[in-house]
Scaffold this motif. Structure first.
Motif, PDB file in Angstrom:
ATOM      1  N   ILE A   1       0.840  -1.208   0.000  1.00  0.00           N
ATOM      2  CA  ILE A   1       0.000   0.000   0.000  1.00  0.00           C
ATOM      3  C   ILE A   1       0.873   1.255   0.000  1.00  0.00           C
ATOM      4  O   ILE A   1       0.613   2.212  -0.714  1.00  0.00           O
ATOM      5  CB  ILE A   1      -0.962  -0.022   1.213  1.00  0.00           C
ATOM      6  CG1 ILE A   1      -1.991  -1.144   1.010  1.00  0.00           C
ATOM      7  CG2 ILE A   1      -1.657   1.316   1.389  1.00  0.00           C
ATOM      8  CD1 ILE A   1      -2.718  -1.532   2.284  1.00  0.00           C
ATOM      9  N   ASP A   2       1.940   1.193   0.782  1.00  0.00           N
ATOM     10  CA  ASP A   2       2.879   2.308   0.850  1.00  0.00           C
ATOM     11  C   ASP A   2       3.481   2.583  -0.545  1.00  0.00           C
ATOM     12  O   ASP A   2       3.494   3.711  -1.016  1.00  0.00           O
ATOM     13  CB  ASP A   2       3.978   1.964   1.864  1.00  0.00           C
ATOM     14  CG  ASP A   2       5.162   2.912   1.783  1.00  0.00           C
ATOM     15  OD1 ASP A   2       4.926   4.133   1.761  1.00  0.00           O
ATOM     16  OD2 ASP A   2       6.310   2.430   1.724  1.00  0.00           O
ATOM     17  N   LEU A   3       3.946   1.512  -1.200  1.00  0.00           N
ATOM     18  CA  LEU A   3       4.546   1.662  -2.523  1.00  0.00           C
ATOM     19  C   LEU A   3       3.531   2.187  -3.528  1.00  0.00           C
ATOM     20  O   LEU A   3       3.829   3.056  -4.344  1.00  0.00           O
ATOM     21  CB  LEU A   3       5.106   0.316  -3.021  1.00  0.00           C
ATOM     22  CG  LEU A   3       6.399  -0.166  -2.381  1.00  0.00           C
ATOM     23  CD1 LEU A   3       6.765  -1.558  -2.899  1.00  0.00           C
ATOM     24  CD2 LEU A   3       7.542   0.803  -2.644  1.00  0.00           C
ATOM     25  N   GLU A   4       2.312   1.640  -3.436  1.00  0.00           N
ATOM     26  CA  GLU A   4       1.263   2.025  -4.366  1.00  0.00           C
ATOM     27  C   GLU A   4       0.982   3.525  -4.288  1.00  0.00           C
ATOM     28  O   GLU A   4       0.895   4.209  -5.297  1.00  0.00           O
ATOM     29  CB  GLU A   4       0.003   1.232  -3.996  1.00  0.00           C
ATOM     30  CG  GLU A   4      -0.885   0.879  -5.141  1.00  0.00           C
ATOM     31  CD  GLU A   4      -1.997  -0.048  -4.664  1.00  0.00           C
ATOM     32  OE1 GLU A   4      -1.689  -1.196  -4.276  1.00  0.00           O
ATOM     33  OE2 GLU A   4      -3.159   0.395  -4.669  1.00  0.00           O
ATOM     34  N   GLN A   5       0.857   4.017  -3.049  1.00  0.00           N
ATOM     35  CA  GLN A   5       0.542   5.441  -2.884  1.00  0.00           C
ATOM     36  C   GLN A   5       1.719   6.323  -3.290  1.00  0.00           C
ATOM     37  O   GLN A   5       1.537   7.343  -3.945  1.00  0.00           O
ATOM     38  CB  GLN A   5       0.126   5.713  -1.434  1.00  0.00           C
ATOM     39  CG  GLN A   5      -1.293   5.198  -1.189  1.00  0.00           C
ATOM     40  CD  GLN A   5      -1.646   5.168   0.284  1.00  0.00           C
ATOM     41  OE1 GLN A   5      -0.770   5.315   1.148  1.00  0.00           O
ATOM     42  NE2 GLN A   5      -2.914   4.967   0.590  1.00  0.00           N
TER      43      GLN A   5
END
Ligand code: C2E
Ligand code: CA
Ligand code: CA
Ligand code: CA
Length: 279
Positions: free
Chosen positions: A24-28
């Motif tokens: 999720i961190d990478l996605e955002q």
């Protein structure tokens, strides 16, 4: 559950939680990475096996996160594909590659650059217009650009893929099939699709010095490609034994840590300049 199992389960779910947080961190963050100018390209030399000169370089994207350092494509390309961010990311890569090509041309260096395309980009009907306008705007020689597509792109919507590759070749670009032999498509597309080059996947090259099956496969792929008037690049060449086998069996070109890892553009220019001075 006993205590040991319970601990194991807790540990496992903790790992899962961390992995999904990471995703999720990478996605955002990836959404902002392009705007914030955090992406960069490395170039990996591809050598002609007859002359042992660099004739081409593959463009490989990296993500330089301010607090974390370099994130490799194995961590974010799949996420970019899943979220559709691969479309703007792929455009950024193509545009940057054209910019580098222009810089090489200005230094009188004639080297081809090859660019990886994800299946989603190959299906994007606006991508061809983007390629065309970028080449015009940057005023680069289209015959110095190559598109790498994987077998999984080729078995998708045949007409879309055919149109893109055909139009790109019409402009002068060349097309290679990446990771050849790892997909599960039929050989039939080889005679129908507009392609110029096969890149033999590293998994076949790894053991060619010792494994009789891999030797046979690689020899057969080279022979077949040449019959079809395609050139062959061997990927992941790491040893002199592998290089010798490929030379003996008339493989056209090779890429791998034996020659060079992917490097920064400035270092690539230095490498090329020293090669040209020594010739
Ligand atoms: P690929 O297209 O098969 O690229 C070759 C990968 O093999 C690169 O990993 C390269 O660093 C690595 N490699 C090259 N020579 C050797 C060797 O001798 N030994 C070993 N062990 N590895 C070698 P990298 O840069 O981490 O890229 C991984 C994958 O990410 C690429 O595989 C490609 O599928 C994808 N990728 C990279 N850049 C882009 C991009 O701009 N767009 C898209 N769509 N995908 C990209
Ligand atoms: Ca590739
Ligand atoms: Ca490959
Ligand atoms: Ca690969």
């Amino acid at each position: 559950a006993n205590k040991k199992t319970r601990n194991a389960i807790q540990f496992y779910s903790q790992e899962l939680k961390e992995a999904s947080h990471r995703r999720i961190d990478l996605e955002q963050a990836l959404k902002l990475a392009i705007e914030n100018d955090e992406l960069l390209l490395n170039l990996q030399p591809i050598l002609n096996l007859k002359t042992l000169k660099i004739e081409k370089a593959e463009v490989l994207v990296r993500w330089n996160r301010p607090d974390e350092g370099i994130v490799m494509p194995s961590e974010f390309i799949a996420i970019a594909e899943k979220t559709g961010l691969i479309v703007p990311l792929g455009k950024w890569v193509f545009n940057k590659a054209a910019e580098y090509l222009k810089q090489l041309e200005r230094s009188d260096i004639q080297i081809k650059l090859s660019i990886n395309l994800s299946p989603m980009q190959v299906m994007d009907s606006s991508f061809f217009e983007f390629i065309k306008s970028t080449i015009e705007r940057q005023q680069v020689d289209p015959t110095l650009l190559e598109l790498e597509v994987t077998e999984s792109s080729l078995i998708n919507d045949y007409n879309e893929v055919f149109n893109l590759l055909n139009s790109a070749r019409g402009l002068g670009l060349s097309v290679s099939v990446d990771d050849f032999g790892t997909g599960y498509s039929s050989l039939a597309y080889l005679k129908r699709l507009p392609i110029d080059i096969l890149k033999i996947d590293r998994s076949f090259v790894q053991d060619i010095a010792t494994d009789a099956n891999d030797k046979a496969i690689v020899m057969a792929v080279i022979a077949m490609a040449h019959q079809l008037k395609l050139k062959v690049i061997a990927e992941g060449v790491e040893t002199q034994e592998q290089q010798r086998f490929l030379v003996d069996n008339e493989c056209d070109s090779a890429q791998g840590y034996l020659f060079s890892r992917p490097i920064l553009f400035a270092d690539f220019v230095k490498l090329i300049s020293s090669q040209w001075q020594s010739s």
